[in-house]
Write a protein that holds these residues in place. Structure first.
Motif, PDB file in Angstrom:
ATOM      1  N   PRO A 409     -82.697 -23.738  18.131  1.00 58.02           N
ATOM      2  CA  PRO A 409     -82.894 -24.338  19.441  1.00 58.02           C
ATOM      3  C   PRO A 409     -82.551 -23.673  20.367  1.00 58.02           C
ATOM      4  O   PRO A 409     -81.083 -23.449  20.509  1.00 58.02           O
ATOM      5  CB  PRO A 409     -82.436 -25.740  19.116  1.00 58.02           C
ATOM      6  CG  PRO A 409     -81.442 -25.856  18.082  1.00 58.02           C
ATOM      7  CD  PRO A 409     -81.919 -24.521  17.085  1.00 58.02           C
ATOM      8  N   LEU A 410     -83.297 -23.097  21.623  1.00 55.87           N
ATOM      9  CA  LEU A 410     -82.687 -22.280  22.393  1.00 55.87           C
ATOM     10  C   LEU A 410     -81.921 -23.196  23.494  1.00 55.87           C
ATOM     11  O   LEU A 410     -81.174 -22.792  24.301  1.00 55.87           O
ATOM     12  CB  LEU A 410     -83.938 -21.520  23.176  1.00 55.87           C
ATOM     13  CG  LEU A 410     -84.743 -20.381  22.254  1.00 55.87           C
ATOM     14  CD1 LEU A 410     -85.837 -19.778  22.893  1.00 55.87           C
ATOM     15  CD2 LEU A 410     -83.771 -19.482  21.980  1.00 55.87           C
ATOM     16  N   LEU A 411     -82.451 -24.454  23.560  1.00 51.01           N
ATOM     17  CA  LEU A 411     -81.983 -25.249  24.627  1.00 51.01           C
ATOM     18  C   LEU A 411     -80.584 -25.983  23.910  1.00 51.01           C
ATOM     19  O   LEU A 411     -80.137 -27.118  24.678  1.00 51.01           O
ATOM     20  CB  LEU A 411     -82.885 -26.360  25.130  1.00 51.01           C
ATOM     21  CG  LEU A 411     -84.096 -25.811  26.022  1.00 51.01           C
ATOM     22  CD1 LEU A 411     -85.125 -26.750  26.020  1.00 51.01           C
ATOM     23  CD2 LEU A 411     -83.500 -24.905  27.001  1.00 51.01           C
ATOM     24  N   PHE A 412     -79.798 -25.344  23.024  1.00 53.96           N
ATOM     25  CA  PHE A 412     -78.831 -26.057  22.351  1.00 53.96           C
ATOM     26  C   PHE A 412     -77.358 -26.304  23.299  1.00 53.96           C
ATOM     27  O   PHE A 412     -76.975 -27.216  23.222  1.00 53.96           O
ATOM     28  CB  PHE A 412     -78.199 -25.481  21.036  1.00 53.96           C
ATOM     29  CG  PHE A 412     -77.637 -24.325  21.447  1.00 53.96           C
ATOM     30  CD1 PHE A 412     -76.330 -24.060  21.595  1.00 53.96           C
ATOM     31  CD2 PHE A 412     -78.443 -22.840  21.329  1.00 53.96           C
ATOM     32  CE1 PHE A 412     -75.622 -22.848  21.767  1.00 53.96           C
ATOM     33  CE2 PHE A 412     -77.691 -21.667  21.637  1.00 53.96           C
ATOM     34  CZ  PHE A 412     -76.366 -21.656  21.732  1.00 53.96           C
ATOM     35  N   VAL A 466     -86.664 -32.141  23.003  1.00 51.11           N
ATOM     36  CA  VAL A 466     -87.567 -31.905  21.975  1.00 51.11           C
ATOM     37  C   VAL A 466     -88.953 -31.452  22.451  1.00 51.11           C
ATOM     38  O   VAL A 466     -89.703 -30.818  21.777  1.00 51.11           O
ATOM     39  CB  VAL A 466     -87.523 -32.768  20.844  1.00 51.11           C
ATOM     40  CG1 VAL A 466     -88.297 -32.489  19.724  1.00 51.11           C
ATOM     41  CG2 VAL A 466     -86.039 -32.931  20.252  1.00 51.11           C
ATOM     42  N   GLN A 467     -89.235 -32.317  23.528  1.00 54.09           N
ATOM     43  CA  GLN A 467     -90.744 -31.997  24.171  1.00 54.09           C
ATOM     44  C   GLN A 467     -90.808 -30.577  24.549  1.00 54.09           C
ATOM     45  O   GLN A 467     -92.192 -30.062  24.422  1.00 54.09           O
ATOM     46  CB  GLN A 467     -90.760 -32.811  25.354  1.00 54.09           C
ATOM     47  CG  GLN A 467     -91.252 -34.332  24.872  1.00 54.09           C
ATOM     48  CD  GLN A 467     -91.457 -35.163  26.210  1.00 54.09           C
ATOM     49  OE1 GLN A 467     -91.001 -34.541  27.625  1.00 54.09           O
ATOM     50  NE2 GLN A 467     -91.795 -36.618  26.170  1.00 54.09           N
ATOM     51  N   PHE A 468     -89.950 -29.875  24.769  1.00 54.58           N
ATOM     52  CA  PHE A 468     -89.951 -28.222  25.036  1.00 54.58           C
ATOM     53  C   PHE A 468     -89.981 -27.527  23.768  1.00 54.58           C
ATOM     54  O   PHE A 468     -89.237 -26.776  23.255  1.00 54.58           O
ATOM     55  CB  PHE A 468     -88.880 -27.899  26.107  1.00 54.58           C
ATOM     56  CG  PHE A 468     -88.854 -28.631  27.299  1.00 54.58           C
ATOM     57  CD1 PHE A 468     -89.429 -28.071  28.302  1.00 54.58           C
ATOM     58  CD2 PHE A 468     -87.774 -29.561  27.388  1.00 54.58           C
ATOM     59  CE1 PHE A 468     -89.357 -29.051  29.605  1.00 54.58           C
ATOM     60  CE2 PHE A 468     -87.689 -30.370  28.532  1.00 54.58           C
ATOM     61  CZ  PHE A 468     -88.426 -29.922  29.597  1.00 54.58           C
ATOM     62  N   ASP A 469     -91.172 -27.796  23.249  1.00 48.58           N
ATOM     63  CA  ASP A 469     -91.761 -27.191  21.734  1.00 48.58           C
ATOM     64  C   ASP A 469     -91.246 -25.503  21.720  1.00 48.58           C
ATOM     65  O   ASP A 469     -91.005 -24.935  20.914  1.00 48.58           O
ATOM     66  CB  ASP A 469     -92.868 -27.719  21.409  1.00 48.58           C
ATOM     67  CG  ASP A 469     -93.028 -27.490  19.805  1.00 48.58           C
ATOM     68  OD1 ASP A 469     -92.049 -27.969  19.188  1.00 48.58           O
ATOM     69  OD2 ASP A 469     -93.615 -26.742  19.359  1.00 48.58           O
ATOM     70  N   ALA A 470     -91.647 -25.057  22.982  1.00 47.10           N
ATOM     71  CA  ALA A 470     -91.906 -23.659  22.972  1.00 47.10           C
ATOM     72  C   ALA A 470     -90.292 -23.153  23.047  1.00 47.10           C
ATOM     73  O   ALA A 470     -90.132 -21.858  22.716  1.00 47.10           O
ATOM     74  CB  ALA A 470     -92.170 -23.101  24.308  1.00 47.10           C
ATOM     75  N   LEU A 473     -87.743 -22.113  18.043  1.00 43.84           N
ATOM     76  CA  LEU A 473     -88.091 -21.016  17.194  1.00 43.84           C
ATOM     77  C   LEU A 473     -88.039 -21.521  15.990  1.00 43.84           C
ATOM     78  O   LEU A 473     -86.845 -21.876  15.202  1.00 43.84           O
ATOM     79  CB  LEU A 473     -86.907 -19.910  17.161  1.00 43.84           C
ATOM     80  CG  LEU A 473     -86.805 -19.430  18.763  1.00 43.84           C
ATOM     81  CD1 LEU A 473     -85.883 -18.144  18.583  1.00 43.84           C
ATOM     82  CD2 LEU A 473     -88.327 -18.862  19.335  1.00 43.84           C
ATOM     83  N   LYS A 474     -89.124 -21.799  15.395  1.00 44.07           N
ATOM     84  CA  LYS A 474     -89.507 -22.348  13.855  1.00 44.07           C
ATOM     85  C   LYS A 474     -89.745 -21.576  13.006  1.00 44.07           C
ATOM     86  O   LYS A 474     -90.444 -20.328  13.241  1.00 44.07           O
ATOM     87  CB  LYS A 474     -90.555 -23.734  14.063  1.00 44.07           C
ATOM     88  CG  LYS A 474     -90.026 -24.612  15.101  1.00 44.07           C
ATOM     89  CD  LYS A 474     -90.901 -26.060  15.181  1.00 44.07           C
ATOM     90  CE  LYS A 474     -90.402 -27.023  16.038  1.00 44.07           C
ATOM     91  NZ  LYS A 474     -91.638 -28.023  15.989  1.00 44.07           N
ATOM     92  N   ASN A 475     -89.468 -21.964  11.872  1.00 40.81           N
ATOM     93  CA  ASN A 475     -90.207 -21.338  10.453  1.00 40.81           C
ATOM     94  C   ASN A 475     -89.814 -19.781  10.596  1.00 40.81           C
ATOM     95  O   ASN A 475     -90.512 -18.986  10.241  1.00 40.81           O
ATOM     96  CB  ASN A 475     -91.668 -21.244  10.423  1.00 40.81           C
ATOM     97  CG  ASN A 475     -92.537 -21.445   9.128  1.00 40.81           C
ATOM     98  OD1 ASN A 475     -91.597 -21.718   8.147  1.00 40.81           O
ATOM     99  ND2 ASN A 475     -93.473 -20.847   8.989  1.00 40.81           N
ATOM    100  N   ILE A 476     -88.444 -19.576  10.793  1.00 32.93           N
ATOM    101  CA  ILE A 476     -87.899 -18.301  10.662  1.00 32.93           C
ATOM    102  C   ILE A 476     -87.705 -17.797   9.392  1.00 32.93           C
ATOM    103  O   ILE A 476     -86.835 -18.413   8.564  1.00 32.93           O
ATOM    104  CB  ILE A 476     -86.700 -18.187  11.605  1.00 32.93           C
ATOM    105  CG1 ILE A 476     -86.932 -18.607  13.043  1.00 32.93           C
ATOM    106  CG2 ILE A 476     -86.101 -16.828  11.513  1.00 32.93           C
ATOM    107  CD1 ILE A 476     -85.741 -18.875  13.972  1.00 32.93           C
ATOM    108  N   ALA A 477     -88.162 -16.642   8.943  1.00 30.34           N
ATOM    109  CA  ALA A 477     -88.010 -16.141   7.577  1.00 30.34           C
ATOM    110  C   ALA A 477     -86.453 -15.453   7.488  1.00 30.34           C
ATOM    111  O   ALA A 477     -86.081 -14.494   8.381  1.00 30.34           O
ATOM    112  CB  ALA A 477     -88.836 -14.957   7.279  1.00 30.34           C
TER     113      ALA A 477
END
Length: 669
Positions: A409-412, A466-470, A473-477
């Motif tokens: 989460p970039l907004l942590f 959480v609404q700021f979905d962009a 960063l998800k599904n990071i390998a």
């Protein structure tokens, strides 16, 4: 005698190395005993030589570490309960009567309530060992923690993950010494009786505290969150709320850890301040502090994070009574040592790893925090300090977060700026509520309304973030190797913080280059692994064909397949994939025919592999005679009774048979 600046640290590393060695190689006890005897003799000789000063001290120091390695292996063997001669596995027969006590209630699934049982006896033979116990919700057995249970089902060995790259729940349980499971049917008989034991009394006290809060003053989600925040009781916490806190990067506030213990320790010190004037006041304060901290740790479930915090603050309290300044690195290492001596499996606990990584990161980056958080204005200073501490804590846990959760989460920073102070206030008020709940219930109701409003505010803020979905960063390998390489980068960054010279930036740049090389090699390795996978899915089907790091998934139920698809693409470093409807025929090195509920298998093409799905009503012997396949596979969408019949038929016809419900996914390379 010269030793390292922080003597506990190398001993801890040796002990951890020994635990890891035993975990991965499972060495026999004879070999471990030989290693211990050799280490003790070498240690004794080196100590004698060191006292006589015939050799430099590093000769002695190296054997101290070797001794800690051997004891780490011994501890790993000793705490693996399945190695014990008294484990219930050694007393099982064809028909069994198992007696056990309920030690823990786990989060329920859609159809089952889950419990951890500690066995007392099997077939009247006294034994030990843990079992995960599934009880159908429809059965309504009314089981509570502390109950004694008698049942007649034979425990079955836990099966490993049924799908590739997914969270392996069985491995997680095995790290907690749970190797067997019992899954009841609605009609199965079990005897449940109350019992006066340790688990009963802890559950009784905890239940009294949980039920003491005026539930009518809270919304359901708010009450469950307060119970998670105060007592680590997450079994009733909704998935939506839990996901919101995870995606916002503030799920750590729901874990009972150092924040809770620090606040409780501070409250105890404040309440016991008058005692410090007495002659033995410091001793009384120390004993009261320890009693309160450890009682709270037991109530909160004795998780790795809270035990770590309780041990650390116990060491700090002891240092106060001895008038000694506690070195933070030795305190951290000592608390880790105590934890791993008590239970070496804590080393594989995600909470343990994240907790220590965050605290260690805060400690080592302290000069950076101190330098850039200074301000003559209190509010500005505290805000900057909170932001910087959140930042450096996130740096410490970043590799582990990416590996375990695959998102960032970039907004942590924004989330923590609001959530940490707010959760601290809620925690303090929640603890203050306890005496009011019993002594002044009317006052407790009004205070509870205020706490409910604060929780509502925190939940609403989290949902808004959480609404700021962009910004998530998800599904990071990520891979274990990348975790190590990223910590190399962080080590270079720490060195630069202490030695801020331009030339030292080369260490960070070199570490980044090493990380990129590792990522490229891992990605290239997966790119060369083409495969066709039949997943084990209940009630629906999921297949995937992967070529050149690109995947095509076949399913008619995208929604329920999404978590499995995400886990696979993350684990395989797949960058490009799409989803298509199921087909009846596939070609991947071999011809594959899918026989569904319609039972159609007549084709001009002679398939080499038959996949049975959705319980087709077919005569398998006739199909084998007509098609002559090389392999038959039954996925998880079939009835168990059908699978057993097909298995017998294949054994008779000498055709290889693979049931994903028994053996897990099927992979064709």
């Amino acid at each position: 005698m010269k030793f390292f600046k922080f003597p506990i640290v190398p001993i801890l590393f040796g002990f951890i190395f020994g635990i890891l060695t035993q975990y991965f190689f499972n060495l026999p006890i004879d070999f471990i005993f030989f290693g211990i005897i050799f280490s003790i003799i070498s240690f004794s000789i080196s100590y004698f030589i060191n006292v006589k000063k015939k050799f430099q001290s590093y000769f002695f120091e190296s054997f101290v570490v070797i001794l800690s390695v051997s004891f780490g292996m011994f501890s790993g063997f000793l705490h693996r309960e399945i190695n014990s001669k008294n484990h219930f596995l050694n007393y099982l027969s064809e028909k069994n009567i198992v007696q056990a006590v309920v030690s823990e209630k786990l989060k329920s699934t859609v159809y089952y309530d889950k419990f951890i049982l500690k066995t007392i006896a099997v077939n009247e033979q006294i034994c030990n060992g843990k079992i995960i116990f599934y009880v159908p919700k429809k059965a309504k057995k009314g089981i509570e923690v502390g109950n004694k249970i008698k049942f007649f089902q034979t425990p079955k060995l836990l099966q490993n993950s049924f799908n590739p790259h997914q969270f392996d729940y069985s491995k997680y349980l095995q790290n907690q010494n749970v190797f067997y499971e019992v899954k009841l049917k609605e009609t199965d008989f079990i005897a449940v009786s109350p019992d006066k034991n340790y688990y009963h009394y802890i559950h009784f006290i905890k239940s009294k505290l949980l039920k003491s809060y005026p539930i009518e003053s809270f919304k359901s989600d708010n009450y469950n969150l307060l119970m998670a925040l105060l007592f680590g009781e997450k079994t009733e916490l909704s998935k939506e709320v839990s996901n919101n806190y995870t995606q916002a990067g503030i799920v750590h506030i729901l874990a009972i850890s150092g924040l809770h213990i620090a606040l409780i320790y501070g409250i105890v010190l404040w309440l016991t301040k008058p005692l410090q004037r007495l002659r033995k006041g410091k001793v009384y304060v120390f004993l009261i502090s320890l009693s309160v901290l450890w009682f709270y740790a037991v109530l909160a479930g004795f998780s790795a994070s809270i035990v770590r915090a309780a041990v650390m603050f116990s060491i700090i309290a002891l240092a106060k009574i001895l008038n000694r300044q506690s070195n933070i690195y030795n305190s951290l290492a000592l608390s880790a040592m105590f934890l791993l001596l008590y239970n070496p499996n804590y080393l594989f606990d995600v909470g343990f790893q994240l907790s220590f990584a965050a605290v260690l990161s805060i400690v080592v980056f302290q000069p950076f925090v101190r330098k850039y958080s200074y301000s003559k204005y209190y509010l500005v200073r505290e805000t900057k300090s909170l932001l910087l501490i959140s930042l450096v804590a996130q740096i410490g846990v970043l590799p582990l977060t990416l590996y375990y959760f695959g998102q960032f989460p970039l907004l942590f920073l924004v989330a923590n700026l609001i959530a940490i102070p707010l959760s601290s206030i809620i925690l303090v008020l929640g603890l203050v509520l306890i005496p009011f709940n019993f002594l002044l219930p009317k006052v407790s109701v009004y205070l509870s309304v205020f706490v409910n409003l604060l929780i509502e505010l925190m939940n609403s803020f989290t949902a808004w973030i959480v609404q700021f979905d962009a910004f998530v960063l998800k599904n990071i390998a990520f891979h274990e190797v990348l975790v190590v390489l990223m910590y190399v980068i962080i080590s270079g960054l720490i060195y630069f913080v202490y030695h801020p010279k331009i030339k030292n930036l080369s260490l960070i740049l070199g570490a980044v280059l090493l990380f990129q090389t590792g990522y490229f090699l891992l990605n290239s390795n997966e790119k060369n692994k083409d495969e066709f996978v039949i997943f084990n899915m209940m009630k629906h089907n999921l297949f995937v064909e992967t070529k050149n790091n690109s995947s095509v998934f076949y399913t008619n139920d995208i929604q329920n397949s999404k978590p499995t698809i995400e886990a696979y693409t993350r684990g395989k470093f797949v960058k490009d994939y799409h989803i298509e409807p199921l087909k009846n025929a596939y070609l991947f090195k071999k011809k594959i025919l899918c026989v569904d509920s319609l039972g159609v298998y007549h084709t001009k093409q002679k398939p080499e592999i038959i996949v049975l799905t959705q319980s087709p009503k077919i005569n398998l012997q006739r199909l084998i005679t007509l098609v002559k396949p090389e392999q038959i596979i039954a996925d998880g969408s079939n009835y168990k009774s059908y699978i057993q019949l097909w298995k017998l038929t294949c054994e008779q016809e000498k055709i290889p048979f693979h049931a994903t419900a028994e053996k897990g996914f099927y992979r064709l390379n």
